[in-house]
Write an enzyme that holds these catalytic residues in place. Structure first.
Site, PDB file in Angstrom:
ATOM      1  N   ASP A  30       7.034  45.525  63.273  1.00  0.00           N
ATOM      2  CA  ASP A  30       6.136  44.988  64.302  1.00  0.00           C
ATOM      3  C   ASP A  30       4.717  45.133  63.777  1.00  0.00           C
ATOM      4  OD1 ASP A  30       6.718  44.653  67.666  1.00  0.00           O
ATOM      5  OD2 ASP A  30       4.658  44.660  66.914  1.00  0.00           O
ATOM      6  N   LEU A 254      27.108  34.693  92.386  1.00  0.00           N
ATOM      7  CA  LEU A 254      27.167  34.014  93.677  1.00  0.00           C
ATOM      8  C   LEU A 254      26.634  34.950  94.765  1.00  0.00           C
ATOM      9  CD1 LEU A 254      30.563  32.040  93.721  1.00  0.00           C
ATOM     10  CD2 LEU A 254      28.245  31.133  93.505  1.00  0.00           C
ATOM     11  N   CYS A 264      13.863  35.362  81.795  1.00  0.00           N
ATOM     12  CA  CYS A 264      14.612  34.239  81.205  1.00  0.00           C
ATOM     13  C   CYS A 264      14.749  33.020  82.111  1.00  0.00           C
ATOM     14  CB  CYS A 264      16.008  34.710  80.805  1.00  0.00           C
ATOM     15  SG  CYS A 264      15.973  35.877  79.454  1.00  0.00           S
TER      16      CYS A 264
HETATM   17  C1  UDX Z   1      19.562  36.645  82.184  1.00  0.00           C
HETATM   18  C2  UDX Z   1      20.954  36.261  81.645  1.00  0.00           C
HETATM   19  O1  UDX Z   1      21.968  36.877  82.429  1.00  0.00           O
HETATM   20  C3  UDX Z   1      21.074  36.625  80.187  1.00  0.00           C
HETATM   21  O2  UDX Z   1      22.330  36.189  79.684  1.00  0.00           O
HETATM   22  C4  UDX Z   1      19.942  35.929  79.435  1.00  0.00           C
HETATM   23  O3  UDX Z   1      19.988  36.154  78.070  1.00  0.00           O
HETATM   24  C5  UDX Z   1      18.605  36.369  80.000  1.00  0.00           C
HETATM   25  O4  UDX Z   1      18.565  36.069  81.398  1.00  0.00           O
HETATM   26  P1  UDX Z   1      18.383  38.852  83.099  1.00  0.00           P
HETATM   27  O5  UDX Z   1      17.196  37.962  83.328  1.00  0.00           O
HETATM   28  O6  UDX Z   1      18.172  40.171  82.461  1.00  0.00           O
HETATM   29  O7  UDX Z   1      19.455  38.071  82.197  1.00  0.00           O
HETATM   30  O8  UDX Z   1      19.046  39.140  84.514  1.00  0.00           O
HETATM   31  P2  UDX Z   1      20.314  38.676  85.373  1.00  0.00           P
HETATM   32  O9  UDX Z   1      21.139  39.851  85.670  1.00  0.00           O
HETATM   33  O10 UDX Z   1      20.970  37.510  84.794  1.00  0.00           O
HETATM   34  O11 UDX Z   1      19.581  38.267  86.752  1.00  0.00           O
HETATM   35  C6  UDX Z   1      18.561  37.263  86.795  1.00  0.00           C
HETATM   36  C7  UDX Z   1      18.013  37.080  88.208  1.00  0.00           C
HETATM   37  O12 UDX Z   1      18.991  36.459  89.027  1.00  0.00           O
HETATM   38  C8  UDX Z   1      17.647  38.383  88.926  1.00  0.00           C
HETATM   39  O13 UDX Z   1      16.429  38.188  89.621  1.00  0.00           O
HETATM   40  C9  UDX Z   1      18.808  38.609  89.877  1.00  0.00           C
HETATM   41  O14 UDX Z   1      18.459  39.358  90.995  1.00  0.00           O
HETATM   42  C10 UDX Z   1      19.162  37.178  90.244  1.00  0.00           C
HETATM   43  N1  UDX Z   1      20.545  36.983  90.693  1.00  0.00           N
HETATM   44  C11 UDX Z   1      21.577  37.189  89.836  1.00  0.00           C
HETATM   45  C12 UDX Z   1      20.798  36.593  91.997  1.00  0.00           C
HETATM   46  O15 UDX Z   1      19.864  36.410  92.805  1.00  0.00           O
HETATM   47  N2  UDX Z   1      22.082  36.381  92.379  1.00  0.00           N
HETATM   48  C13 UDX Z   1      23.128  36.560  91.546  1.00  0.00           C
HETATM   49  O16 UDX Z   1      24.272  36.336  91.983  1.00  0.00           O
HETATM   50  C14 UDX Z   1      22.869  36.984  90.234  1.00  0.00           C
END
Ligand code: UDX
Length: 436
Positions: A30, A254, A264
């Site tokens: 880094d 869901l 992401c």
């Molecule tokens: C996500 C993807 O899962 C991962 O594969 C990718 O590489 C990066 O983005 P992350 O952002 O760490 O990972 O979190 P994730 O657990 O996927 O949740 C994302 C958002 O969706 C959160 O704000 C979570 O609260 C929301 N969420 C998730 C819901 O509101 N409902 C759900 O059923 C699932």
């Protein structure tokens, strides 16, 4: 194998630690000297369960090192992973800012020695692998290298497990030689029979966006169904179960809630829409998911206002959880950053707690938000309690103790953690998402 990882942010650090755990010899690079100095002392700049232990274990085992010096890391590496940030561009137009990727490519190029695979690990738009190859060739025409795309699918808070036990590994390469290097790197996963999808760089790049956009669509779909459930008096949790048990739909992702956030989904859906626009095609379903997500956050503000009897002015709202999801201190695009400022603007007082995210949250929330160090303290004198993020420590609160401190017993559960009857029988008015 000998690997170099460029960038010690979330993805680079997790990848470096996990590759060294696979048994590879990894050097993480880094250009931020302070960060590298801290990492050399075992200080990890982010909160990710299990990461500190994994880093310390592999540093001690001699498989993981940190440096600011590319000349120390790149020449010996069989593969160099680019894991630098790709934030939304400052222009605010949804494009991913690739300047860090290209400057990493330029910096790596002169140090390439012997056949090396340069691997894009960061999430990058279609065509970036080819551009990276062009940049390296310009700087060092003699370099013997290929560029591969190997997107990560790590969830924050579960990243170590996602890396060590992935559903699949996606590798985008142009030839068998590069494919063999990537196969070698991931060979420890063959033991657990992890499927490896080998395809072109363009397809691999697009797979990452398509996967994230699909998950964003799934969340927005269930949030829209939750709104319908509230309107017609149906139960959104039973509905999610009822559709999710169909194997073609699947029960994950869901859960109705305040809308998705994080590093992401918000960024990648917008970047995909920009790519689509550039190529003159459309992705209307993804567009709709983005709109539904913004509307969902706005709807949560209205839900809180309605629960408070139609106005938040002069009311005290206790908030449990600020991060976009549990087990992270990441506040990027957290629903709290939209919902709380909207309430404050209308004259609400906010008292908040988060197990890991308060320091980050304080940077982005308006001044005046009060932070307290335990969940019960948010309830003191509150007119309503909002459960914003489903941290485990909020799952079995002493409802009697909460109620005794509050001015009005209103419980707004934006993650549907509690059974409505349980909360109501403790003397609260209860409001979930997608259910009464
Ligand atoms: C996500 C993807 O899962 C991962 O594969 C990718 O590489 C990066 O983005 P992350 O952002 O760490 O990972 O979190 P994730 O657990 O996927 O949740 C994302 C958002 O969706 C959160 O704000 C979570 O609260 C929301 N969420 C998730 C819901 O509101 N409902 C759900 O059923 C699932």
């Amino acid at each position: 194998m000998k690997l170099a990882i460029i960038g010690t942010g979330y993805v680079g650090l997790v990848s470096g630690a996990c590759f060294s755990e696979f048994g590879h010899e990894v050097i993480c690079v880094d250009n931020n000297g302070d960060k590298i100095a801290a990492l050399c002392q075992g200080q990890i700049p982010i909160y990710e369960p299990g990461l500190t232990e994994l880093v310390v274990k592999n540093v001690t085992g001699g498989r993981l090192r940190f440096t600011t010096n590319l000349a120390e890391a790149v020449p010996r590496a069989e593969a160099v992973f680019i894991a630098v940030g790709t934030p939304s561009s400052r222009r605010g137009d949804g494009y991913a800012d690739l300047s860090y990727i290209y400057s990493a490519a330029r910096d790596i190029a002169p140090h390439i020695s012997g056949y090396t695979v340069v691997v894009d690990k960061s999430t990058v738009p279609v065509g970036t692998a080819r551009q990276v190859a062009r940049v390296i060739r310009e700087v060092n025409p003699a370099a013997e290298f290929d560029v591969a795309s190997n997107p990560e699918f790590l969830r924050e808070g579960a990243a170590i497990n996602d890396f060590m036990r992935p559903d699949r590994v996606v590798v985008g390469v142009d030839n068998d030689r590069a494919a063999a290097v990537l196969r070698g790197i991931y060979s420890p996963l063959y033991l657990i029979e992890t499927p490896v999808v080998i395809t072109t760089p363009e397809t691999a790049e697009l797979i990452k966006y398509a996967a994230n956009a699909f998950l964003a669509v799934k969340i927005s779909y269930i949030n829209e169904m939750a709104t319908i459930c509230e309107a017609v008096g149906a139960d959104g949790i039973a509905l999610a179960k009822g559709i999710g048990l169909d194997g073609r739909i699947g029960k994950k992702f869901l859960h109705p809630g305040p809308g998705y956030g994080g590093s992401c989904f918000p960024k990648d859906t917008l970047a995909l829409l920009r790519t689509v626009q550039e190529y003159g095609v459309s992705a209307r379903i993804v567009e709709a998911a983005v709109e539904v997500n913004a509307a969902q956050k706005a709807r949560m503000v209205k839900k809180i206002r309605d629960a408070l009897g139609g106005s938040e002015t002069g009311k005290t709202i206790g908030v449990l959880g600020l991060t976009f999801k549990p087990e992270t201190d990441d506040m990027r695009d957290a629903p709290a950053l939209t919902i709380l400022p909207a309430l404050i603007e209308k004259g609400a007082r906010i008292v908040a707690h988060d197990p890991q995210g308060m320091r980050e949250a304080a940077k982005y929330l308006p001044e005046g938000v009060e932070f307290v160090d335990n969940p019960y303290a948010v309830c003191a004198g509150a007119d309503a309690l909002v459960l914003m993020t489903e941290w485990n420590q909020y799952r079995a609160l002493d409802l009697g103790r909460i109620k005794s401190g509050m001015r009005n017993s209103v419980f707004i559960d934006l993650r549907n953690v509690y059974a409505p009857e349980q909360v109501r029988s403790a003397g609260f008015s209860y409001f979930g998402v997608g259910r009464g």
